[in-house]
Design a protein around this motif. Structure first.
Motif, PDB file in Angstrom:
ATOM      1  N   PRO A  96      -1.958   0.944  -4.302  1.00  0.00           N
ATOM      2  CA  PRO A  96      -1.254   1.609  -3.194  1.00  0.00           C
ATOM      3  C   PRO A  96      -1.834   1.311  -1.821  1.00  0.00           C
ATOM      4  O   PRO A  96      -1.192   1.592  -0.809  1.00  0.00           O
ATOM      5  CB  PRO A  96      -1.373   3.093  -3.533  1.00  0.00           C
ATOM      6  N   THR A 109       0.497  -2.129  -1.484  1.00  0.00           N
ATOM      7  CA  THR A 109       1.947  -2.088  -1.660  1.00  0.00           C
ATOM      8  C   THR A 109       2.359  -0.699  -2.130  1.00  0.00           C
ATOM      9  O   THR A 109       1.663  -0.076  -2.930  1.00  0.00           O
ATOM     10  CB  THR A 109       2.405  -3.114  -2.709  1.00  0.00           C
ATOM     11  N   GLN A 110       3.508  -0.246  -1.645  1.00  0.00           N
ATOM     12  CA  GLN A 110       4.008   1.063  -2.029  1.00  0.00           C
ATOM     13  C   GLN A 110       5.446   0.923  -2.534  1.00  0.00           C
ATOM     14  O   GLN A 110       6.300   0.373  -1.849  1.00  0.00           O
ATOM     15  CB  GLN A 110       3.975   2.041  -0.845  1.00  0.00           C
ATOM     16  N   ALA A 132       5.771   7.523  -2.830  1.00  0.00           N
ATOM     17  CA  ALA A 132       4.834   6.449  -2.498  1.00  0.00           C
ATOM     18  C   ALA A 132       4.630   6.348  -0.996  1.00  0.00           C
ATOM     19  O   ALA A 132       3.506   6.129  -0.519  1.00  0.00           O
ATOM     20  CB  ALA A 132       5.342   5.123  -3.055  1.00  0.00           C
ATOM     21  N   MET A 133       5.705   6.526  -0.230  1.00  0.00           N
ATOM     22  CA  MET A 133       5.596   6.431   1.223  1.00  0.00           C
ATOM     23  C   MET A 133       4.924   7.659   1.821  1.00  0.00           C
ATOM     24  O   MET A 133       4.309   7.576   2.889  1.00  0.00           O
ATOM     25  CB  MET A 133       6.967   6.206   1.842  1.00  0.00           C
ATOM     26  N   ARG A 190       2.357   9.107   0.431  1.00  0.00           N
ATOM     27  CA  ARG A 190       0.939   8.752   0.312  1.00  0.00           C
ATOM     28  C   ARG A 190       0.570   7.694   1.346  1.00  0.00           C
ATOM     29  O   ARG A 190      -0.514   7.759   1.947  1.00  0.00           O
ATOM     30  CB  ARG A 190       0.613   8.247  -1.085  1.00  0.00           C
ATOM     31  N   CYS A 191       1.438   6.717   1.552  1.00  0.00           N
ATOM     32  CA  CYS A 191       1.164   5.666   2.531  1.00  0.00           C
ATOM     33  C   CYS A 191       0.947   6.266   3.921  1.00  0.00           C
ATOM     34  O   CYS A 191       0.040   5.845   4.649  1.00  0.00           O
ATOM     35  CB  CYS A 191       2.320   4.674   2.557  1.00  0.00           C
TER      36      CYS A 191
END
Length: 352
Positions: free
Chosen positions: A28, A31-32, A304-305, A307-308
């Motif tokens: 992560p 890449t997410q 995922a985004m 967390r990003c």
């Protein structure tokens, strides 16, 4: 034009590319979700990750799409809108899945090297969103053949920006408010280069206290839930990160999967209060000092985004000069057919 490798060499490199892609897609910090893409050139054929697919799935699914490279490059040079529709250049007979090539296909075609990897490295993004990015990057990448490309919408605008540096044949591209591209003649060389550049751009995230998941769980009643990753809470637990997130959108995939900007709850507000105040149901809500909640139907891409966002904002120093995406830039992302296609695939994947 890239000379065609022999069949055995191509098969070995394709296998290596799949393994490399899966490793990058499972990290992560690089890449997410469906973001990022890899490619390899076989003569005039460009094999590239399909739009909406996950690099993390490269070993278990067929995610690579063959594209005729020369007509695509000609379209870019002619400023032809067809370059925005890379699926028009796919080799149908070798694409039984019917998937569309990545939105970033033109980026890969423009790089002269055989193997290209485009990632949304959080260390890179934390620098690439700064107005003083070139100076900061120059101190870290002085020994590389690198170039900086100011923000352009992915697709033809970004391709035209990259084309300006083509004669330089850079091995490393920093894409403003976007991410990192590395290119080499083999998968092993690309992997080593990515590892080295990531280390050069490394910035440690500020530590944060644990989220108040008990209070968040109480607030979640009525359409919200905890994020899938505990790391996503950090953006609401670090005051500097919260302030940065509240300022607007910093990079394209945030807009695509989480919406424009970030919703930040005011003291004492519930999700219902936030929704009423901003007249929408945001994919995520930041509760300062507590953590983050996700809308119940938020996709894996949105998680995922989330967390990003935490990973990027906790790496940006307090007071760093930032460039946010403009209202027009946000609008063109949310109304672009290519991104709507990717959102559709993400939503479908979330239901499986």
């Amino acid at each position: 034009m890239t000379s065609a490798p022999d069949t055995a060499d191509l098969q070995a490199e394709m296998a290596a590319l799949r393994a490399f892609s899966a490793a990058v897609g499972s990290d992560p910090s690089l890449t997410q979700a469906a973001g990022g893409n890899t490619s390899i050139k076989d003569g005039d054929t460009l094999w590239i990750k399909a739009s909406g697919t996950w690099l993390a799935h490269a070993l278990e699914r067929d995610i690579m799409v063959p594209v005729e490279m020369m007509p695509l490059l000609a379209a870019v040079e002619a400023d032809d809108p067809a370059a925005e529709q890379a699926h028009r250049f796919t080799i149908a007979a070798r694409n039984p899945s019917g998937l569309r090539p990545s939105i970033e296909t033109t980026v890969h075609a423009l790089m002269r090297q055989r193997v290209v990897a485009h990632v949304h490295c959080v260390d890179t993004i934390a620098l690439a969103v700064r107005t003083d990015a070139v100076a900061e990057l120059g101190q870290r990448l002085d020994s590389f053949n690198w170039a900086y490309v100011p923000y352009h919408r992915p697709g033809l605008p970004l391709a035209k920006g990259i084309a300006l540096h083509r004669a330089q044949r850079p091995d490393v591209l920093i894409l403003g408010n976007h991410g990192l591209v590395v290119a080499a003649e083999s998968v092993a060389e690309a992997e080593a280069l990515l590892r080295t550049v990531k280390q050069r751009l490394r910035q440690d995230a500020r530590p944060t206290p644990p989220a108040d998941t008990e209070r968040l769980s109480q607030l979640a009643a009525g359409g919200y839930r905890l994020p899938t990753s505990d790391a996503a809470h950090a953006v609401a637990l670090d005051p500097t990160a919260t302030k940065i997130a509240a300022g607007g959108s910093l990079y394209p995939d945030h807009v695509i999967f989480l919406g424009v900007g970030s919703a930040v709850a005011q003291p004492g507000e519930t999700p219902a209060d936030v929704q009423s105040r901003i007249e929408s149901a945001p994919a995520s809500i930041l509760f300062p000092g507590l953590g983050v909640l996700m809308r119940e139907d938020a996709s894996a891409g949105a998680d995922a985004m989330a967390r990003c966002l935490a990973d990027v904002t906790t790496r940006i120093p307090k007071g760093a000069p930032l460039r946010y995406l403009s209202e027009d830039e946000n609008h063109e992302l949310t109304n672009w057919d290519a991104e709507k296609y990717r959102q559709k695939l993400d939503a479908a994947a979330a239901k499986r």
